[in-house]
Design a protein around this motif. Sequence first.
Motif, PDB file in Angstrom:
ATOM      1  N   ARG A  21       7.276  -2.662   3.553  1.00  0.00           N
ATOM      2  CA  ARG A  21       7.022  -1.431   2.972  1.00  0.00           C
ATOM      3  C   ARG A  21       7.876  -0.425   3.805  1.00  0.00           C
ATOM      4  O   ARG A  21       8.339  -0.594   4.987  1.00  0.00           O
ATOM      5  CB  ARG A  21       5.428  -0.705   3.461  1.00  0.00           C
ATOM      6  N   LYS A  23       9.682   3.728   4.150  1.00  0.00           N
ATOM      7  CA  LYS A  23       9.575   4.766   3.875  1.00  0.00           C
ATOM      8  C   LYS A  23      10.987   5.308   3.813  1.00  0.00           C
ATOM      9  O   LYS A  23      12.009   5.136   4.830  1.00  0.00           O
ATOM     10  CB  LYS A  23       8.883   5.682   5.051  1.00  0.00           C
ATOM     11  N   SER A  54       8.094   0.820  -6.445  1.00  0.00           N
ATOM     12  CA  SER A  54       7.334   2.160  -5.721  1.00  0.00           C
ATOM     13  C   SER A  54       5.921   1.784  -5.405  1.00  0.00           C
ATOM     14  O   SER A  54       5.336   1.357  -6.322  1.00  0.00           O
ATOM     15  CB  SER A  54       7.589   3.479  -6.288  1.00  0.00           C
ATOM     16  N   ILE A  55       5.469   2.423  -4.238  1.00  0.00           N
ATOM     17  CA  ILE A  55       4.001   2.366  -3.969  1.00  0.00           C
ATOM     18  C   ILE A  55       3.575   3.678  -3.627  1.00  0.00           C
ATOM     19  O   ILE A  55       4.707   4.338  -3.369  1.00  0.00           O
ATOM     20  CB  ILE A  55       3.822   1.248  -3.057  1.00  0.00           C
ATOM     21  N   ASN A  56       2.305   3.796  -3.268  1.00  0.00           N
ATOM     22  CA  ASN A  56       1.892   5.268  -2.798  1.00  0.00           C
ATOM     23  C   ASN A  56       2.668   5.399  -1.392  1.00  0.00           C
ATOM     24  O   ASN A  56       2.776   4.342  -0.486  1.00  0.00           O
ATOM     25  CB  ASN A  56       0.273   5.183  -2.568  1.00  0.00           C
ATOM     26  N   ASN A  57       3.176   6.470  -1.260  1.00  0.00           N
ATOM     27  CA  ASN A  57       3.795   6.763   0.130  1.00  0.00           C
ATOM     28  C   ASN A  57       4.990   5.924   0.638  1.00  0.00           C
ATOM     29  O   ASN A  57       5.183   5.554   1.797  1.00  0.00           O
ATOM     30  CB  ASN A  57       2.777   7.153   1.181  1.00  0.00           C
TER      31      ASN A  57
END
Length: 169
Positions: A21, A23, A54-57
């Motif tokens: 993941r 950011k 893409s994913i949440n956050n």
Amino acid sequence: MADLICVGTIAGAFGVRGEVRLKSFTSDAEAIEDYSPLSSEDGSQSFDVHILRSINNGLVGRLSGVDTKEEADALKGVNLYAPRDRLPDLPEDEFYHTDLIGLEVRDTGGNVIGNVKSIMNNGADDLLEVHGPGLKATVLVPFTRVVVPTVDIAEGRIVIDPPNGLLPE
């Protein structure tokens, strides 16, 4: 460090096949891939980055040399840096956060308030976290043209015109 810009951070593993993941701190989140290879702050690790979705956050991506969930988990919290010369030049009224951190902050009367410790985003705009010897606590200064009329990177200072009540008397 002035030649490196933090463009993202590893937020941990995603799944069991070594995906991570991410950011992204770039204006277009998926553009982080364009600045590959990215390195850790100390330069001890370098990764080619491939964005999967893409994913949440955040984003899901693959990093070269990371093949297991355990390897991905071990990288949680690692900031990813790109050389400044690989990043686009910014318009006159935009700045990389790293260029603002540490700048001296003065009011319009020339009085030193403190220095920029960090930049935060409240969803609407950026806030400068200012620390100084005359401040009992952190002051969060809205980073808008009205409140921050002057940013002079070459001189190492920012001039603020704080609204009433922002700074302690």
